[in-house]
Design an enzyme around this catalytic site. Structure first.
Site, mmCIF file in Angstrom:
data_model
loop_
_atom_site.group_PDB
_atom_site.id
_atom_site.type_symbol
_atom_site.label_atom_id
_atom_site.label_comp_id
_atom_site.label_asym_id
_atom_site.label_seq_id
_atom_site.Cartn_x
_atom_site.Cartn_y
_atom_site.Cartn_z
ATOM 1 N N TYR A 168 -3.559 -10.617 -0.146
ATOM 2 C CA TYR A 168 -4.922 -10.080 -0.240
ATOM 3 C C TYR A 168 -5.001 -8.628 0.183
ATOM 4 C CZ TYR A 168 -9.769 -9.710 1.509
ATOM 5 O OH TYR A 168 -11.042 -9.319 1.450
ATOM 6 N N TRP A 211 -7.713 -4.956 -0.627
ATOM 7 C CA TRP A 211 -8.825 -4.215 -1.559
ATOM 8 C C TRP A 211 -8.068 -3.254 -2.840
ATOM 9 C CZ3 TRP A 211 -14.417 -3.063 -1.527
ATOM 10 C CH2 TRP A 211 -15.140 -4.048 -1.105
HETATM 11 P P1 PGD Z 1 -7.149 -2.061 3.198
HETATM 12 O O1 PGD Z 1 -6.964 -1.215 4.180
HETATM 13 O O2 PGD Z 1 -8.345 -1.878 2.186
HETATM 14 O O3 PGD Z 1 -7.477 -3.323 3.670
HETATM 15 O O4 PGD Z 1 -8.360 -5.820 4.415
HETATM 16 P P2 PGD Z 1 -7.554 -4.874 3.240
HETATM 17 O O5 PGD Z 1 -6.275 -5.228 3.170
HETATM 18 O O6 PGD Z 1 -8.269 -4.823 2.115
HETATM 19 O O7 PGD Z 1 -5.657 -2.349 2.386
HETATM 20 C C1 PGD Z 1 -5.605 -2.015 1.161
HETATM 21 C C2 PGD Z 1 -4.019 -1.368 0.931
HETATM 22 O O8 PGD Z 1 -3.782 -1.188 -0.362
HETATM 23 C C3 PGD Z 1 -3.891 0.016 1.656
HETATM 24 O O9 PGD Z 1 -2.890 -0.013 2.348
HETATM 25 C C4 PGD Z 1 -3.701 1.035 0.525
HETATM 26 O O10 PGD Z 1 -2.996 1.973 0.757
HETATM 27 C C5 PGD Z 1 -3.141 0.062 -0.676
HETATM 28 N N1 PGD Z 1 -3.403 0.379 -1.820
HETATM 29 C C6 PGD Z 1 -4.452 0.941 -2.455
HETATM 30 N N2 PGD Z 1 -4.494 1.255 -3.784
HETATM 31 C C7 PGD Z 1 -3.221 0.588 -3.917
HETATM 32 C C8 PGD Z 1 -2.419 0.608 -5.318
HETATM 33 O O11 PGD Z 1 -3.064 0.821 -6.427
HETATM 34 N N3 PGD Z 1 -1.308 -0.228 -5.232
HETATM 35 C C9 PGD Z 1 -0.696 -0.414 -4.180
HETATM 36 N N4 PGD Z 1 0.213 -1.212 -4.208
HETATM 37 N N5 PGD Z 1 -1.271 -0.405 -2.862
HETATM 38 C C10 PGD Z 1 -2.685 0.244 -2.976
HETATM 39 C C11 PGD Z 1 -9.790 -5.463 4.444
HETATM 40 C C12 PGD Z 1 -10.374 -6.914 5.368
HETATM 41 O O12 PGD Z 1 -10.212 -6.478 6.739
HETATM 42 C C13 PGD Z 1 -11.541 -7.079 4.846
HETATM 43 S S1 PGD Z 1 -12.252 -6.850 3.283
HETATM 44 C C14 PGD Z 1 -12.607 -7.480 5.921
HETATM 45 S S2 PGD Z 1 -14.108 -7.665 5.612
HETATM 46 C C15 PGD Z 1 -12.261 -7.847 7.366
HETATM 47 N N6 PGD Z 1 -13.059 -7.226 8.187
HETATM 48 C C16 PGD Z 1 -12.629 -7.319 9.462
HETATM 49 C C17 PGD Z 1 -13.442 -7.217 10.596
HETATM 50 O O13 PGD Z 1 -14.778 -6.995 10.368
HETATM 51 N N7 PGD Z 1 -13.041 -7.103 11.857
HETATM 52 C C18 PGD Z 1 -11.876 -7.224 12.366
HETATM 53 N N8 PGD Z 1 -11.442 -7.212 13.275
HETATM 54 N N9 PGD Z 1 -10.941 -7.337 11.248
HETATM 55 C C19 PGD Z 1 -11.497 -7.440 10.042
HETATM 56 N N10 PGD Z 1 -10.401 -7.352 8.981
HETATM 57 C C20 PGD Z 1 -10.772 -7.756 7.311
#
Ligand code: PGD
Length: 757
Positions: free
Chosen positions: A110, A112
């Site tokens: 999972y 983004w």
């Molecule tokens: P990101 O930081 O977007 O978090 O969780 P999510 O795992 O999506 O992580 C994406 C990772 O992908 C990053 O490390 C980035 O470097 C990497 N990445 C980006 N592009 C690429 C690529 O092209 N290739 C590869 N291999 N890697 C890439 C988000 C999630 O957190 C979400 S959606 C929600 S809504 C939640 N919200 C909460 C909240 O409200 N409160 C708490 N306490 N916790 C939450 N967690 C959730």
């Protein structure tokens, strides 16, 4: 010196200025009415010391082989050449597929990742694992993991409330009152899955204000609606919105203000629902949610009188019993009876991203197929730690009984579970269980540090792609801006290297290069529009022109449930009764004590510790980045206080604890503690502190976070036995001034790299 073409990210569209192969600055897209500064983060991040420069393997894995271990997250890494890394990993995948079968490979992965229709890390990984033999997958998401499976039982499917939602145009022209439960925060609308080109939340809300639409912000945080919009702030204790909604329903029924005709013709379950709110008086609700009984009564009357749009943010269900809170919102909107009328009714997730309330492209976007996964096993996505810790255990989900599989390989690309999972200490323990953990990322995030294999991925600015979200007006050709950092490769090329070693390259890649895929995806998409009478330019004209391409859109005046209202027989809902459920025999029959069949407000179990942890932390989404992405970038970094993530606090709560603006504090919950920097603000009601997610987890030896990731404090209990989603939004905490020597942040550089013997 150079200037790039447009580049789209989840958080905005920009042109980059470059010099000597580096990005020196970015300029927002001129067509964006309200750009966000998050686009600046890429400037420092692209060549940051936290970039992963080449493939690595964890030293303990190299020396001892695959297996359960408590060293993940503590060990050193050994640098590998690409061929060596791919050979070693392909061998391990072959071993697991041969000995344990495809269910033992977890590919839920999972996250983004990045904008771009082709280089979407999860889609790439899933297509590869499908070709390699299959994988255990995940369903739902961390954003709306409770409402996704729940709302179809009572009112609308995800595709309805997300993509057929009443538009902002209709709301601004027809609504008289917008009740925003959880607010309409501009910062959350900065981002859209797939990319944001035009940020128009603020322009639409200004139109609402100018048209005389009354805005009501029901939230513990005043700035959940921008100050310039002059919304009325109804400050509410966190996790008590259900009680407020029950009291509104009580008032509407007791005073005979509800729309009897709408309820009779379009709803089922009224009698049981009415019975359930009989004693939910405004006086009762005042004790729970802190809003005065008279104000609750006045609000109910106002809602009955005016054309009302009631919207609830996704955060409303990222908390314990979130299905019930949302369902109570549906019930109140049904009692008001404006569902299906222009500018009225029920909405979910307006401003939660830059998506809901916009109209969609006529026939979608270019797509990349994830292939066919032969494995049927899945988990609700946020049960990752439970799955790893309790293989073979049975659990409930959406009326079914499922069993956790026995996972040997965890494979992650484009996500950061050590950012997004509640209870990071539990996740650490869980990540010790599989034989092998593989991570692709561009940065040494905490998840990469808990892996055995770390594969360096390019950033989106380092590759060609096609970009847009389906709610935008155009498709953007994304030409590479700079060369890939060090030895990093595109996820596609990494997976191709593995696929050729596993003998499934043809199935995975169809023998195409990345640019050949872009042409293939674009051409198929263009043909789809052409078959329906819309001429779009051929591939090379689009690509070489290097400008946004206008794409035709659907009805901009759309009203959700208009057809249902016009003729409920001809356009039934997809609920069990074909109508709106104010009560549900189906849900009652599931027998979940924490998700009853008549919606009700329930006391959060976390409240049991309020004597020792009296403050409620709101762990919401950050303003300065998307989740944890590019936390090292300039805009995110400049918000830190003494290198710690900023936490906001009401001045009176701070004064009681002798805490001043700019102090570093220790924030504790039942599960652990973190360090954060304090910002005082009277935009927070008393008793509430706010700490955004996304500071990279920097654990001390006991797993507490010295940088400020709130998920070291939050609990991993599910929303309920129904959805099993995550409850990361709230946690009970206590705050004290930190007086010791501040430990330096280590997570913004590489981990310890071992010299190879
Ligand atoms: P990101 O930081 O977007 O978090 O969780 P999510 O795992 O999506 O992580 C994406 C990772 O992908 C990053 O490390 C980035 O470097 C990497 N990445 C980006 N592009 C690429 C690529 O092209 N290739 C590869 N291999 N890697 C890439 C988000 C999630 O957190 C979400 S959606 C929600 S809504 C939640 N919200 C909460 C909240 O409200 N409160 C708490 N306490 N916790 C939450 N967690 C959730």
């Amino acid at each position: 010196m150079g200037k790039s073409g447009l580049h789209i990210s989840h958080w905005g569209t920009f042109e980059a200025n470059t010099a000597d192969g580096r990005i020196t600055s970015v300029t927002p897209y001129a067509g964006d009415p309200d750009p966000h500064r998050i686009i600046e983060n890429v400037v420092d991040a692209q060549q940051h010391p936290a970039r992963i420069d080449r493939p690595y393997v964890r030293r303990g894995w190299l020396e001892d082989g695959p297996g359960r271990t408590d060293k993940r997250g503590h060990d050193e890494f050994v640098a590998l050449d690409w061929d060596e890394a791919l050979d070693l990993l392909a061998g391990e995948l072959s071993r697991v597929y041969r000995n344990f079968g495809p269910e033992a490979v977890y590919g839920g992965s999972y996250g983004w990742s990045s904008a771009g229709r082709f280089h979407h890390a999860q889609s790439q990984l899933k297509r590869f694992l499908a070709a390699a033999g299959g994988y255990t997958q995940s369903v739902n998401n961390y954003s709306f993991g409770a409402s996704g499976p729940f709302l179809p039982h009572v009112i609308a499917t995800e595709s309805q409330w997300e993509t057929e939602a009443t538009t902002w145009k209709s709301i601004s022209e027809n609504a008289e009152l917008v009740v925003a439960i959880g607010g309409l925060p501009r910062k959350n609308s900065a981002i859209a899955n797939g990319g944001a080109i035009q940020h128009d939340l603020l322009p639409w809300l200004r139109t609402c204000r100018d048209n005389g639409v009354e805005l009501l912000n029901v939230s513990p945080l005043r700035d959940d609606v921008s100050a310039e919009l002059e919304a009325t702030w109804m400050s509410i204790r966190p996790a008590t919105d259900g009680a407020l909604l029950q009291a509104i329903a009580h008032t509407l029924i007791e005073e005979g203000l509800y729309n009897k005709e709408f309820v009779a013709n379009y709803c089922v379950g009224y009698d049981l629902f009415a019975e359930s709110v009989k004693d939910k008086t405004p006086e009762w609700a005042q004790q729970v949610c802190g809003i005065e009984a008279d104000a609750i009564r006045d609000l109910a009357r106002l809602m009955a009188e005016k054309r009302t749009f009631l919207t609830m943010s996704w955060s409303m269900q990222r908390q314990q019993y979130g299905e019930q809170t949302l369902w109570l919102g549906v019930c109140v909107a049904a009692l008001i009876g404006d569902i299906g009328l222009p500018g009225g009714g029920f909405g979910h997730g307006y401003a939660s991203t830059n998506r809901v309330g916009h109209s969609e492209m006529l026939f979608g976007l270019p797509t990349f197929s994830k292939g066919h996964n032969p494995v049927r096993t899945y988990i609700p996505v946020s049960r990752i730690a439970d799955m790893l810790l309790q293989p073979g255990e049975q659990y409930s989900y959406d009326g079914k009984t499922l069993t956790y599989p026995d996972i040997k390989v965890v494979y992650w690309a484009g996500g950061n579970p050590f950012n997004h999972s509640p209870d990071l200490k539990k996740l650490r323990e869980a990540f010790g269980r599989p034989d092998t953990v593989v991570v692709h990322d561009s940065m040494w995030t905490s998840t990469a540090r808990h892996a055995d294999f770390v594969m360096p991925a390019t950033l989106s600015v380092e590759r060609d792609d096609l970009g847009a979200a389906v709610t935008e007006d155009s498709l953007i050709p994304m030409h590479k801006i700079v060369e890939p950092f060090a030895q990093s490769h595109d996820d596609y090329d990494i997976l191709r290297g593995l696929a050729s070693r596993l003998g499934c390259d043809e199935e995975f890649s169809s023998g195409r290069t990345s640019i050949e895929w872009l042409e293939e995806m674009y051409t198929k998409w263009q043909e789809k529009y052409a078959a329906r009478g819309h001429t779009l330019p051929p591939w090379l004209e689009f690509w070489d022109k290097n400008e946004p391409l206008d794409v035709p859109k659907r009805d901009k005046d759309r009203v959700m449930h208009k057809e249902f209202r016009a003729d409920p027989e001809a356009s039934p809902l997809r609920t069990p009764s074909s109508k709106i459920h104010l009560q549900s025999d189906e849900i009652e029959a599931f027998g979940y004590d924490d998700c009853p069949g008549t919606p009700t407000w329930l006391v959060p179990t976390e409240w049991a510790v309020r004597a020792d942890f009296p403050l409620t932390m709101i762990a919401n989404q950050p303003k300065t980045r998307l989740h944890s992405q590019l936390d090292v970038g300039g805009y995110s970094a400049e918000s830190k206080i003494q290198d710690r993530e900023p936490m906001r606090m009401n001045p009176a709560d701070a004064a009681e604890r002798d805490i001043a603006d700019g102090d570093v504090v220790k924030v504790s919950s039942v599960r652990g503690w973190l360090l954060a920097g304090v910002r005082l603000s009277d935009d927070l009601m008393r008793g509430v502190v706010q700490l955004s997610t996304g500071a990279w987890y920097d654990p001390d030896e006991d797993g507490n976070c010295i940088h400020g990731n709130p998920n070291v404090l939050t609990t991993d209990i599910p929303v309920s036995k129904f959805s099993r989603s995550n409850v990361g939004q709230h946690v009970q905490v206590e705050v004290e001034k930190f007086e010791g020597t501040l430990p330096p942040i280590t997570v913004w550089g590489p981990p310890k790299i071992a010299t190879r013997s």
